[in-house]
Design a protein around this motif. Structure first.
Motif, PDB file in Angstrom:
ATOM      1  N   PHE A 166      37.779  51.283  37.920  1.00 26.61           N
ATOM      2  CA  PHE A 166      37.624  49.837  37.764  1.00 26.61           C
ATOM      3  C   PHE A 166      36.167  49.482  37.500  1.00 26.61           C
ATOM      4  O   PHE A 166      35.863  48.659  36.623  1.00 26.61           O
ATOM      5  CB  PHE A 166      38.131  49.119  39.019  1.00 26.61           C
ATOM      6  N   ALA A 167      35.249  50.085  38.251  1.00 26.62           N
ATOM      7  CA  ALA A 167      33.823  49.814  38.056  1.00 26.62           C
ATOM      8  C   ALA A 167      33.359  50.294  36.690  1.00 26.62           C
ATOM      9  O   ALA A 167      32.507  49.665  36.057  1.00 26.62           O
ATOM     10  CB  ALA A 167      33.006  50.469  39.158  1.00 26.62           C
ATOM     11  N   ALA A 168      33.912  51.417  36.211  1.00 27.61           N
ATOM     12  CA  ALA A 168      33.554  51.911  34.878  1.00 27.61           C
ATOM     13  C   ALA A 168      34.054  50.957  33.803  1.00 27.61           C
ATOM     14  O   ALA A 168      33.383  50.737  32.785  1.00 27.61           O
ATOM     15  CB  ALA A 168      34.133  53.308  34.665  1.00 27.61           C
ATOM     16  N   HIS A 169      35.231  50.375  34.032  1.00 26.74           N
ATOM     17  CA  HIS A 169      35.814  49.426  33.080  1.00 26.74           C
ATOM     18  C   HIS A 169      35.110  48.082  33.137  1.00 26.74           C
ATOM     19  O   HIS A 169      35.064  47.351  32.141  1.00 26.74           O
ATOM     20  CB  HIS A 169      37.307  49.259  33.384  1.00 26.74           C
ATOM     21  N   ASN A 170      34.557  47.729  34.309  1.00 30.27           N
ATOM     22  CA  ASN A 170      33.886  46.444  34.527  1.00 30.27           C
ATOM     23  C   ASN A 170      32.499  46.703  35.117  1.00 30.27           C
ATOM     24  O   ASN A 170      32.269  46.486  36.313  1.00 30.27           O
ATOM     25  CB  ASN A 170      34.696  45.559  35.479  1.00 30.27           C
ATOM     26  N   PRO A 171      31.554  47.162  34.315  1.00 34.87           N
ATOM     27  CA  PRO A 171      30.248  47.531  34.868  1.00 34.87           C
ATOM     28  C   PRO A 171      29.526  46.383  35.552  1.00 34.87           C
ATOM     29  O   PRO A 171      28.676  46.611  36.415  1.00 34.87           O
ATOM     30  CB  PRO A 171      29.472  48.033  33.642  1.00 34.87           C
ATOM     31  N   GLU A 172      29.860  45.134  35.208  1.00 35.14           N
ATOM     32  CA  GLU A 172      29.215  43.989  35.865  1.00 35.14           C
ATOM     33  C   GLU A 172      29.484  43.966  37.372  1.00 35.14           C
ATOM     34  O   GLU A 172      28.734  43.349  38.115  1.00 35.14           O
ATOM     35  CB  GLU A 172      29.717  42.680  35.245  1.00 35.14           C
ATOM     36  N   VAL A 173      30.551  44.639  37.820  1.00 33.17           N
ATOM     37  CA  VAL A 173      30.869  44.619  39.245  1.00 33.17           C
ATOM     38  C   VAL A 173      29.758  45.265  40.065  1.00 33.17           C
ATOM     39  O   VAL A 173      29.559  44.932  41.240  1.00 33.17           O
ATOM     40  CB  VAL A 173      32.229  45.310  39.503  1.00 33.17           C
ATOM     41  N   ASN A 174      29.017  46.167  39.451  1.00 32.07           N
ATOM     42  CA  ASN A 174      27.953  46.857  40.182  1.00 32.07           C
ATOM     43  C   ASN A 174      26.822  45.926  40.595  1.00 32.07           C
ATOM     44  O   ASN A 174      26.058  46.246  41.506  1.00 32.07           O
ATOM     45  CB  ASN A 174      27.418  48.009  39.330  1.00 32.07           C
ATOM     46  N   ARG A 175      26.713  44.774  39.925  1.00 37.05           N
ATOM     47  CA  ARG A 175      25.702  43.795  40.314  1.00 37.05           C
ATOM     48  C   ARG A 175      25.996  43.193  41.684  1.00 37.05           C
ATOM     49  O   ARG A 175      25.106  42.625  42.326  1.00 37.05           O
ATOM     50  CB  ARG A 175      25.647  42.653  39.294  1.00 37.05           C
ATOM     51  N   ALA A 176      27.253  43.269  42.130  1.00 39.19           N
ATOM     52  CA  ALA A 176      27.654  42.584  43.362  1.00 39.19           C
ATOM     53  C   ALA A 176      27.756  43.500  44.572  1.00 39.19           C
ATOM     54  O   ALA A 176      27.608  43.038  45.708  1.00 39.19           O
ATOM     55  CB  ALA A 176      28.999  41.884  43.139  1.00 39.19           C
ATOM     56  N   LEU A 177      28.018  44.795  44.368  1.00 30.86           N
ATOM     57  CA  LEU A 177      28.478  45.645  45.451  1.00 30.86           C
ATOM     58  C   LEU A 177      27.540  45.692  46.648  1.00 30.86           C
ATOM     59  O   LEU A 177      27.988  45.662  47.799  1.00 30.86           O
ATOM     60  CB  LEU A 177      28.746  47.062  44.929  1.00 30.86           C
ATOM     61  N   ARG A 178      26.253  45.769  46.430  1.00 32.76           N
ATOM     62  CA  ARG A 178      25.358  45.917  47.574  1.00 32.76           C
ATOM     63  C   ARG A 178      25.005  44.598  48.249  1.00 32.76           C
ATOM     64  O   ARG A 178      24.208  44.565  49.177  1.00 32.76           O
ATOM     65  CB  ARG A 178      24.087  46.666  47.173  1.00 32.76           C
TER      66      ARG A 178
END
Length: 592
Positions: free
Chosen positions: A406-418
């Motif tokens: 999912f994160a690979a498909h939606n790289p913008e999600v990595n901006r939120a995780l931490r």
């Protein structure tokens, strides 16, 4: 350089010229700022630093609407969407605002929210709190203390938050609303009174503060308002401090808060980041520095979908109030006597489908409240792309097997995780679960919508260029594109299928959906071997819009990656001639 508050512009060598002046005030000012019903509710008047913060936020909010990004018809990517805004502002606490880490926190918060670049310089002013004209004492002092301060838009999520706090948990709220236009504020007041009347027995009545913040007539040239949440975080934070609290609450569902881009056209700050976890963290850091004590900005609904919030509202016995809420982003277009919802924007689409997913009916979300029917209203252009991608992106999640994928498909999600306050791996699992639940809700909504429209479906009266028309696969052939020849009996044939938004050859298929990438490939397939000029691509893919060259190039790049991922490597797009592309196909024929 935007010079504010009547300040003299800097005289240092190399200072940019003054391009705009902004002042707060009804007489000669461009920015209208008023706090109704505030002075009687707070314990003490705002401090000098807090007044500075409010005024800085108001000037940024005003500049956001007076410096154009290129107009409503401009489609662009990356840096050309971004502006560089330089401010020179008078402040009472120049010692505070001259600190590098404070200026950095101010810039960091704004740049993430708006995707613009900012520079600030400050000069000292002798203005006192008593001189401020926008703090209005419209009511008498309020007895008792408040348990929380929350922003109250009058939309579905803010209603759910107010009901959860006052009717379910018995907490006394101070609700802060923006007054963009009078008829919007009238609806907010009516909804507030309804919520107040339903507070849990023994709970003191909540309070409501209306904040007027808008530009004088004829001043605004842009309407993106990405900085609006910054202004109201500043206002809400100051109010919370003045009533003795160290936290401000935004109530917004986790899908809208995360707000992953649903198409390549929605990147950067154009995917609104109002309550994005990183935005809230940056706002909290800035407010803590200005207040010189720890302050939190939180979203209690960050792990809930809107459909789940509506189910909880119904279970609490207050779903009837949903009919009094307004979710539409186009408040300027609302007129007396017409439905408050345009039926075309992303918030209207989300609201309508979430109501269906929650199992609620017309009494909760009256069809007359929409000027255009979300489900069967005919659409074109960007409106059609929006509904296809809104539903398509949600349903695509069902095909993704893991949080990593999912994160690979939606790289913008990595901006939120931490920024969720959890280990990143745990946050990734919870985000994936949230989006899977949203996908399940959209599936329920689609199934219910099809059931409600069964007569129109059987009678074939559903407009093909509508949300349900897309779902039914009845989208008409794009202008200028010949229909696909079928059946696909020749394995060497390249088939462009406008009914399914696919390109296939040699037993392999690439699904694009109703996207600009598909229409670009479809246009190129009509002229295999020939160079096609950019103007012809604009006419076919972006009719009526002067799409930037970078937009065409980015769309082509996206299409290439999609085709390669699907294994259609024999499709080669040659861009060696300036402002032209050519499609070449290795040992294949084209269906015409």
């Amino acid at each position: 350089m935007i010079v504010c508050g009547g300040a003299e512009p800097p005289s240092a060598p190399g200072t940019p010229p003054v391009v705009r002046r902004l002042d707060i005030g009804d007489k000669g000012g461009q920015v209208r700022l008023k706090f109704d019903q505030l002075a009687g509710l707070i314990h003490t008047r705002p401090s000098p630093a807090e007044l500075d913060l409010i005024e800085i936020a108001a000037y940024v909010f005003a500049a956001d609407q007076t410096v154009s990004r290129g107009g409503p018809t401009r489609i662009d990517y990356g840096d050309r969407w971004r502006r560089t805004l330089r401010f020179h502002i008078p402040v009472r606490r120049s010692d505070l605002w001259s600190r590098r880490h404070v200026r950095d926190a101010l810039r960091d918060a704004l740049e993430f929210l708006t995707d613009d670049q900012y520079e600030f310089s400050f000069t000292s002013t002798t203005a006192r709190a008593a001189d401020v004209q926008y703090l209005l004492d419209r009511v008498g002092p309020s007895a008792g203390e408040f348990d929380e301060v929350a922003l109250f838009s009058g939309g579905a999520d803010s209603l759910c938050g107010a009901i959860d706090a006052t009717a379910v948990r018995g907490r006394r709220q101070l609700l802060v609303s923006h007054r963009p236009v009078n008829h919007v504020y009238a609806r907010q007041q009516a909804l507030y009174r309804a919520v107040a009347d339903r507070r849990r027995a023994g709970t003191p009545r909540p309070a409501h503060v209306g904040v007027t913040a808008h530009l004088a007539d004829g001043v605004a040239t842009a309407h993106t308002q990405r900085s609006r949440s910054f202004l109201f975080a500043a206002v809400g934070g100051v109010i919370a401090r003045r009533v003795g609290l160290s936290e401000l609450r935004f109530y917004e569902n986790g899908i809208i808060s995360l707000n992953l881009p649903i198409s390549p056209q929605v990147i950067g700050g154009r995917a609104s980041r109002t309550t994005h976890p990183q935005a809230l963290a940056r706002l909290a850091r800035l407010l803590s520095l200005v207040f010189e004590s720890e302050f939190a900005v939180v979203n209690p609904f960050e792990w809930a979908t809107r459909a789940e919030l509506l189910v909880a509202l119904h279970a609490a016995g207050h779903a009837d109030l949903l009919a009094d809420t307004v979710s539409c982003i186009h408040t300027r277009d609302q007129t007396t006597g017409a439905g408050p919802h345009c039926g075309r924007c992303s918030q209207c689409v989300d609201r309508r489908l979430s109501v269906l997913a929650a199992g609620l009916g017309p009494a909760h979300d009256p069809p007359a409240g929409y000027r255009e029917d979300v489900l069967v209203g005919a659409r074109d252009g960007a409106d059609l792309l929006l509904v296809e991608r809104f539903v398509g992106a949600a349903l695509d999640v069902r095909r993704i097997a893991s949080p990593v994928a999912f994160a690979a498909h939606n790289p913008e999600v990595n901006r939120a995780l931490r920024y969720y306050g959890l280990p990143p791996a745990v946050a990734a699992e919870r985000v994936f679960d949230l989006c899977r639940r949203h996908s399940d809700g959209m599936s329920r909504a689609v199934a219910r919508a099809l059931g409600e429209q069964v007569n129109a479906i059987v009678g074939q009266t559903v407009p093909p260029a509508s949300l349900l028309g897309l779902i039914l696969g009845r989208m008409p052939t794009p202008i200028g594109l010949p229909p696909a020849v079928g059946p696909d009996t020749d394995p060497e044939r390249l088939i462009v299928d406008p009914a399914r938004f696919t390109v296939r050859t040699r037993g392999r298929e690439c699904f694009f959906g109703n996207t600009n990438e598909f229409h670009l490939v479809a246009r190129m397939a009509r002229s295999v071997g020939d160079y096609v000029p950019y103007d012809a691509l604009r006419e076919a893919v972006w009719p009526g819009i002067d799409a930037e060259s970078f937009t065409i190039q980015k769309t082509m790049s996206n299409a290439r990656r999609k085709l390669v991922a699907a294994g259609l490597t024999e499709l080669v797009f040659d861009g060696r001639q300036k402002q032209h592309y050519r499609l070449q196909i290795a040992a294949a024929t084209v269906a015409r």
